[in-house]
Design a protein around this motif. Sequence first.
Motif, PDB file in Angstrom:
ATOM      1  N   ASN A 102       0.830  -1.211   0.000  1.00 44.60           N
ATOM      2  CA  ASN A 102       0.000   0.000   0.000  1.00 44.60           C
ATOM      3  C   ASN A 102       0.862   1.259   0.000  1.00 44.60           C
ATOM      4  O   ASN A 102       0.576   2.211  -0.719  1.00 44.60           O
ATOM      5  CB  ASN A 102      -0.908   0.038   1.236  1.00 44.60           C
ATOM      6  N   ALA A 103       1.907   1.251   0.852  1.00 42.22           N
ATOM      7  CA  ALA A 103       2.773   2.435   0.947  1.00 42.22           C
ATOM      8  C   ALA A 103       3.347   2.767  -0.430  1.00 42.22           C
ATOM      9  O   ALA A 103       3.426   3.943  -0.819  1.00 42.22           O
ATOM     10  CB  ALA A 103       3.885   2.187   1.960  1.00 42.22           C
ATOM     11  N   TYR A 131       0.350   3.982  -2.940  1.00 47.15           N
ATOM     12  CA  TYR A 131      -0.225   5.308  -2.714  1.00 47.15           C
ATOM     13  C   TYR A 131       0.843   6.397  -2.566  1.00 47.15           C
ATOM     14  O   TYR A 131       0.600   7.435  -1.967  1.00 47.15           O
ATOM     15  CB  TYR A 131      -1.191   5.254  -1.516  1.00 47.15           C
ATOM     16  N   ASP A 136       5.086   6.291   4.700  1.00 44.22           N
ATOM     17  CA  ASP A 136       5.232   6.738   3.309  1.00 44.22           C
ATOM     18  C   ASP A 136       5.049   8.242   3.199  1.00 44.22           C
ATOM     19  O   ASP A 136       4.629   8.901   4.152  1.00 44.22           O
ATOM     20  CB  ASP A 136       4.253   5.981   2.396  1.00 44.22           C
ATOM     21  N   ILE A 143      -0.143   9.958  -0.705  1.00 48.42           N
ATOM     22  CA  ILE A 143      -1.319  10.832  -0.800  1.00 48.42           C
ATOM     23  C   ILE A 143      -2.014  11.045   0.541  1.00 48.42           C
ATOM     24  O   ILE A 143      -2.799  11.969   0.698  1.00 48.42           O
ATOM     25  CB  ILE A 143      -2.349  10.293  -1.826  1.00 48.42           C
ATOM     26  N   GLY A 144      -1.734  10.187   1.527  1.00 45.33           N
ATOM     27  CA  GLY A 144      -2.383  10.330   2.831  1.00 45.33           C
ATOM     28  C   GLY A 144      -3.846   9.912   2.779  1.00 45.33           C
ATOM     29  O   GLY A 144      -4.377   9.569   1.711  1.00 45.33           O
ATOM     30  N   ILE A 145      -4.489   9.939   3.949  1.00 47.56           N
ATOM     31  CA  ILE A 145      -5.880   9.475   4.048  1.00 47.56           C
ATOM     32  C   ILE A 145      -6.731  10.578   4.673  1.00 47.56           C
ATOM     33  O   ILE A 145      -6.390  11.087   5.734  1.00 47.56           O
ATOM     34  CB  ILE A 145      -5.949   8.193   4.900  1.00 47.56           C
ATOM     35  N   VAL A 182     -10.884   4.509  -0.169  1.00 49.26           N
ATOM     36  CA  VAL A 182     -11.108   5.954  -0.086  1.00 49.26           C
ATOM     37  C   VAL A 182     -11.643   6.466  -1.422  1.00 49.26           C
ATOM     38  O   VAL A 182     -12.573   7.254  -1.467  1.00 49.26           O
ATOM     39  CB  VAL A 182      -9.795   6.690   0.295  1.00 49.26           C
ATOM     40  N   ASP A 183     -11.041   5.975  -2.507  1.00 47.15           N
ATOM     41  CA  ASP A 183     -11.431   6.462  -3.820  1.00 47.15           C
ATOM     42  C   ASP A 183     -11.736   5.263  -4.717  1.00 47.15           C
ATOM     43  O   ASP A 183     -10.845   4.748  -5.396  1.00 47.15           O
ATOM     44  CB  ASP A 183     -10.269   7.293  -4.394  1.00 47.15           C
ATOM     45  N   GLY A 227      -6.133  -2.446  -6.611  1.00 46.67           N
ATOM     46  CA  GLY A 227      -6.424  -2.877  -5.231  1.00 46.67           C
ATOM     47  C   GLY A 227      -7.766  -3.579  -5.109  1.00 46.67           C
ATOM     48  O   GLY A 227      -8.642  -3.443  -5.961  1.00 46.67           O
ATOM     49  N   THR A 228      -7.903  -4.347  -4.034  1.00 42.91           N
ATOM     50  CA  THR A 228      -9.147  -5.082  -3.814  1.00 42.91           C
ATOM     51  C   THR A 228      -9.971  -4.499  -2.664  1.00 42.91           C
ATOM     52  O   THR A 228     -11.143  -4.822  -2.515  1.00 42.91           O
ATOM     53  CB  THR A 228      -8.836  -6.545  -3.441  1.00 42.91           C
ATOM     54  N   LEU A 261      -9.298  -5.300   0.367  1.00 40.75           N
ATOM     55  CA  LEU A 261      -9.280  -6.317   1.426  1.00 40.75           C
ATOM     56  C   LEU A 261      -7.973  -6.337   2.216  1.00 40.75           C
ATOM     57  O   LEU A 261      -7.899  -6.902   3.305  1.00 40.75           O
ATOM     58  CB  LEU A 261      -9.511  -7.714   0.824  1.00 40.75           C
ATOM     59  N   SER A 321      -8.008  -5.051   5.859  1.00 37.97           N
ATOM     60  CA  SER A 321      -8.879  -5.887   6.677  1.00 37.97           C
ATOM     61  C   SER A 321      -8.115  -7.157   7.092  1.00 37.97           C
ATOM     62  O   SER A 321      -8.200  -7.614   8.235  1.00 37.97           O
ATOM     63  CB  SER A 321     -10.127  -6.209   5.874  1.00 37.97           C
ATOM     64  N   PHE A 342       1.615   3.408   9.164  1.00 40.79           N
ATOM     65  CA  PHE A 342       0.851   2.295   9.719  1.00 40.79           C
ATOM     66  C   PHE A 342       1.764   1.564  10.698  1.00 40.79           C
ATOM     67  O   PHE A 342       2.928   1.302  10.375  1.00 40.79           O
ATOM     68  CB  PHE A 342       0.401   1.327   8.616  1.00 40.79           C
TER      69      PHE A 342
HETATM   70  P1  ADP Z   1      -6.630  -1.654  -1.487  1.00 42.16           P
HETATM   71  O1  ADP Z   1      -6.484  -3.001  -2.086  1.00 42.16           O
HETATM   72  O2  ADP Z   1      -7.656  -0.797  -2.152  1.00 42.16           O
HETATM   73  O3  ADP Z   1      -5.309  -0.947  -1.287  1.00 42.16           O
HETATM   74  P2  ADP Z   1      -6.693  -1.875   1.411  1.00 42.16           P
HETATM   75  O4  ADP Z   1      -7.642  -2.568   2.307  1.00 42.16           O
HETATM   76  O5  ADP Z   1      -5.278  -2.291   1.469  1.00 42.16           O
HETATM   77  O6  ADP Z   1      -7.270  -1.959  -0.043  1.00 42.16           O
HETATM   78  O7  ADP Z   1      -6.780  -0.317   1.741  1.00 42.16           O
HETATM   79  C1  ADP Z   1      -8.049   0.311   1.821  1.00 42.16           C
HETATM   80  C2  ADP Z   1      -7.959   1.750   1.356  1.00 42.16           C
HETATM   81  O8  ADP Z   1      -7.174   2.518   2.291  1.00 42.16           O
HETATM   82  C3  ADP Z   1      -7.264   1.939   0.022  1.00 42.16           C
HETATM   83  O9  ADP Z   1      -8.161   1.771  -1.057  1.00 42.16           O
HETATM   84  C4  ADP Z   1      -6.741   3.356   0.109  1.00 42.16           C
HETATM   85  O10 ADP Z   1      -7.791   4.245  -0.214  1.00 42.16           O
HETATM   86  C5  ADP Z   1      -6.434   3.516   1.599  1.00 42.16           C
HETATM   87  N1  ADP Z   1      -4.984   3.299   1.907  1.00 42.16           N
HETATM   88  C6  ADP Z   1      -4.406   2.172   2.372  1.00 42.16           C
HETATM   89  N2  ADP Z   1      -3.087   2.347   2.578  1.00 42.16           N
HETATM   90  C7  ADP Z   1      -2.816   3.624   2.234  1.00 42.16           C
HETATM   91  C8  ADP Z   1      -1.629   4.427   2.231  1.00 42.16           C
HETATM   92  N3  ADP Z   1      -0.427   3.943   2.621  1.00 42.16           N
HETATM   93  N4  ADP Z   1      -1.745   5.719   1.812  1.00 42.16           N
HETATM   94  C9  ADP Z   1      -2.933   6.221   1.434  1.00 42.16           C
HETATM   95  N5  ADP Z   1      -4.090   5.533   1.404  1.00 42.16           N
HETATM   96  C10 ADP Z   1      -4.040   4.247   1.802  1.00 42.16           C
END
Ligand code: ADP
Length: 270
Positions: A160-161, A164, A188, A191-193, A208-209, A218-219, A221, A224, A249
């Motif tokens: 994820n890091a 995004y 990271d 883009i942040g949350i 988020v988007d 991404g899925t 999941l 979670s 995180f």
């Molecule tokens: P995905 O497969 O969409 O990454 P995750 O369950 O891993 O699903 O993450 C859920 C959502 O949290 C992502 O769709 C994204 O919007 C946000 N997210 C997760 N990690 C980050 C991150 N390091 N920076 C920014 N947004 C993040």
Amino acid sequence: YPTRTVVTRVAPLRGQLVLALIEDRTREHRVEAVRRDFVANVSHELKTPVGAIRLLSDAVVEASDDPEAVERFARRMMKESERLSTLVQQIIELSRLQGDDPLEHADPVVVADVVEAAVDASAIDAQNRDVTVSHATAEDLVVLGNREQIEIAVGNLVKNAITYSPTGATVAVTVRGDDDAVEISVTDQGIGIPATDIDRIFERFYRVDPARHRSTGGTGLGLSIVKHIAAVHGGDVSVWSVEGQGSTFRLRLPRGHDMPHEDVLAERGD
Ligand code: ADP
């Protein structure tokens, strides 16, 4: 008066019993609703790549005399089938984590090794996005847990890091431990949350988007799964984030005392 004593005792007891039953039914309903939601979400999420693969295979047949088009469609089919395979794998992982024996077995795990393996596994993703992943960890930190699961959890956070972050950014994985727990942090400069979403990102399928996920692949999941893995180890996962600046995180895993730390460190062969 004994009767009186009995009455005053029985009345609140009955009250509690009824209340407990109502609470139980409410919980049952909630669990059932969550399960139904999950099944609906899974069906929807599976239908998308399956439908795309079917349409693309029709397109390949139609375009059989145009090799360039065939290649283009075939590449998209590959991408969709990868997505499908990740989704199926993650759904299986989640249901295993919610089963009767989620941890399966716990062994002493050397955290430095797991972090290194997770960072190595994300090397191609990092390279594709020109993101540098650094990791620093004390060699002698050990937790009691399921190595495969901890590697999945750290891998999801690192992935994820990278996903995004803007190209050229840096991701830092650090580990520190005290007597009780080991904390693995992934920071990271991405883009942040948004504050309005931060409480929900650990929910299954929450993104988020949602429009963006088609390009990131991404899925919804991954986090979670991280949350469940933390929980089955008796730990937790937390997040700090500033929109537009980046996120951290932190996965916290209890040490698990009275373990043969020296043995497992010696067995690594390095
Ligand atoms: P995905 O497969 O969409 O990454 P995750 O369950 O891993 O699903 O993450 C859920 C959502 O949290 C992502 O769709 C994204 O919007 C946000 N997210 C997760 N990690 C980050 C991150 N390091 N920076 C920014 N947004 C993040």
